[in-house]
Design a protein around this motif. Structure first.
Motif: not given
Length: 328
Positions: A244-249, A271-278
Motif C-alpha cells: 500500500t501507499t500508506a506503508e511507503f508514506t 525490499t525482499l519478496n515485495a508485492s508485484a506492484n511495489s
C-alpha cells in the motif's frame, strides 16, 4: 553422529557470516560448558555455550554480550516443544551468566560496563520450513524463562534469518560489483537516529546493528565517502511487502524524521519478496507525500523524489554436510 555434528555446525557457520556483516565481534571460546550457579533451581550442573558475540550500545555507554544457542533444524524438527525447551534452557543460561565468574572470565572484557542477553538462533538447514514460526513462541510463558528483571532473550527464526541472510548477501553484492556501490566495511555503520529521549551517545564507536535493530522491519546502513567528503549513501532495508501507499508514506516519513533527506545524501530502499506492484506503489507514495508538503521547502520535495526503490533478488544459503565433514 558425525552427520549430526555437521548439521549443527551449519548454524554456527551461518551465524558467524551474518553477524560479522552486522559488525558483531565474537569473544571467548565456543562450544563449551560452564558451572551452573543455581544447580538445585535449574536442575543441571553445567550450562552450554555455543558462542558469545558483543557490540557497543548506541544509546548508553555500555556493551551488550549476546549469549547464543544455535540450532540447525530440518523442517519437521521445528516444533513448539523443542523451541520451548530451548528457550527455557537459554533463560537459565542468561540468568547464570550474569553472576558466573567462570562465564565472565571467558567472555567479558575488563573495565567495561555491560549487560548480557540471550539469542536463540533457529536455522532451517533444508530451506523447506514455510509455517508461521511465531506460533511456536506463543506456548512459552515469560515466567517460565526465569529471567532476572531487566534481562532479555531474543529469537531469530527461519524467516528472520532468511531476511538477514539476504541483507548480508546484498551488501556483499553491492561491494563486489565492478564499480562498487558500497565502500569497504570500515566506511560503513548501521544508523542509529538521535531520538528525542535517547541521544546517540557513541556515534563513532557503536557502528553495529543491535538486536533491536535486527528484529525490526527497518535496518539502515550508512556508507560514508572513503575520500572524506560529506557525501553519504543510505541503504534502507525494509522487510514488509510494500502493498500500500500508506506503508511507503510512513517509511518516507521515518526517513525524513531521521534527518536523512538532504543534498549530500543518496537514499535507496531495498525490499525482499515485495508485492508485484511495489515499484509503482512506491512511486505513487512519493507523489502523494510531496502533495502533502504543500507550502514547505521545494528542496524537500526533490529529496523525496530522489529516493530510489530497488527490490532485491532472493538467495538461500545452504551448506553440504558432506563438505563440512571433509573439512572438519
Amino acid at each position: 553422529m558425525a552427520e549430526n555434528e555437521n548439521i549443527a555446525r551449519q548454524a554456527e557457520l551461518l551465524a558467524g557470516e551474518l553477524f560479522a556483516e552486522f559488525f558483531w565481534e565474537r569473544v571467548g571460546p565456543t562450544n563449551h560448558d560452564w558451572p551452573c550457579e543455581a544447580p538445585e533451581e535449574h536442575g543441571v550442573a553445567t550450562h552450554p555455550c555455543d558462542v558469545v558475540y558483543y557490540y557497543d550500545e548506541p544509546y548508553s555507554a555500555q556493551r551488550t554480550y549476546v549469549h547464543c544457542d544455535l540450532k540447525s533444524y530440518a523442517k519437521g524438527s521445528i516444533k513448539s516443544l523443542a523451541i520451548k525447551s530451548a528457550l527455557i534452557s537459554l533463560g537459565k543460561q542468561v540468568s547464570c551468566a550474569d553472576k558466573s565468574s567462570a562465564w565472565q572470565e571467558k567472555h567479558a572484557h575488563d573495565d567495561v560496563t555491560y549487560s548480557i542477553c540471550g539469542l536463540l538462533f533457529v536455522y532451517n538447514h533444508d530451506g523447506q520450513y514455510d509455517s508461521d514460526f511465531n506460533t511456536s513462541l506463543t506456548f512459552v510463558a515469560n515466567e517460565s524463562l526465569q529471567l532476572p528483571r531487566g534481562k532479555k532473550v531474543f529469537v531469530l527464526g527461519p524467516k528472520e534469518i532468511f531476511w538477514l541472510d539476504n541483507i548480508s548477501s546484498e551488501i556483499q553484492r553491492m561491494r563486489g560489483k565492478r564499480i562498487a556501490e558500497l565502500p569497504s566495511a570500515e566506511h560503513c555503520s548501521y544508523y542509529h537516529p538521535q531520538l528525542v529521549r535517547k541521544a546517540n551517545l557513541q556515534i563513532k564507536k557503536a557502528k553495529s546493528a543491535t538486536l533491536e535493530t535486527l528484529t525490526s522491519p527497518i535496518i539502515i546502513l550508512e556508507a560514508r565517502d572513503p575520500k572524506g567528503s560529506a557525501q553519504r549513501k543510505i541503504i534502507v532495508f525494509y522487510s514488509r511487502a510494500g502493498e500500500t501507499t500508506a506503508e511507503f508514506t510512513y517509511l518516507i516519513d521515518i526517513i525524513r524524521k531521521y534527518e536523512l533527506l538532504d543534498e549530500r545524501t543518496k537514499v535507496i530502499i531495498k525490499t525482499l519478496n515485495a508485492s508485484a506492484n511495489s515499484s509503482p506503489t512506491f512511486q505513487k507514495s512519493q507523489q502523494q507525500y510531496i502533495e502533502g508538503l504543500a507550502g514547505t521547502s521545494t528542496d524537500l520535495s526533490e529529496y523525496v523524489l530522489a529516493i530510489k526503490y530497488e527490490p532485491i533478488s532472493e538467495i538461500k544459503t545452504t551448506y553440504s554436510s558432506i563438505d563440512l565433514g571433509t573439512w572438519s
